[in-house]
Design a protein around this motif. Sequence first.
Motif: not given
Length: 167
Positions: A105-125
């Motif tokens: 419903s919400a994914g990974i919390p943005e504070e965790i993502l913000k602390a790890n920007p270089d290892t965030c990956v996306r599946i194109p849609m």
Amino acid sequence: MAKLNIVLYEPEIPANTGNIGRTCVATGTRLHLIEPLGFHLDEKSIKRAGMDYWSELDVTTYVNWDDFCEKNPGAKIYMATTKGRHVYTEVSYEPDCYIMFGKESAGIPEEILKANPDTCVRIPMIGETRSLNLSNSVAIVLYEALRQNQFDHMKLQGELHRLRWDD
């Protein structure tokens, strides 16, 4: 030998987790579940989705994100998110890395993502599609990581039961 890790942050739907568990068994991948979970691990629905493979699953649960971090210090964690800066095929997955996915419903919390920007990956849609199904997303990214590691320890060729391929 490659021993990849899938991390589910607060998964909510038992069928998704069961399907992911089955994928982990089929690939020799460890599964890490960060609580709270939206279900009990002994529910029939999770075992039905994982079929008879659930007992073979290498699975660990954690009481929260901090508990996971404390028990896996220094782990290289790629975070699959629609907010990622990199396409999942643009990174090099180490043989023992962790690939994390957020709750449905919400994914990974943005504070965790913000602390790890270089290892965030996306599946194109295309367009404004919110996201793919969690178990499909895990399979897509996990198999890319396995491919990059030459499908280490996996059976690479199937067999016909009654005929030979060269008949």
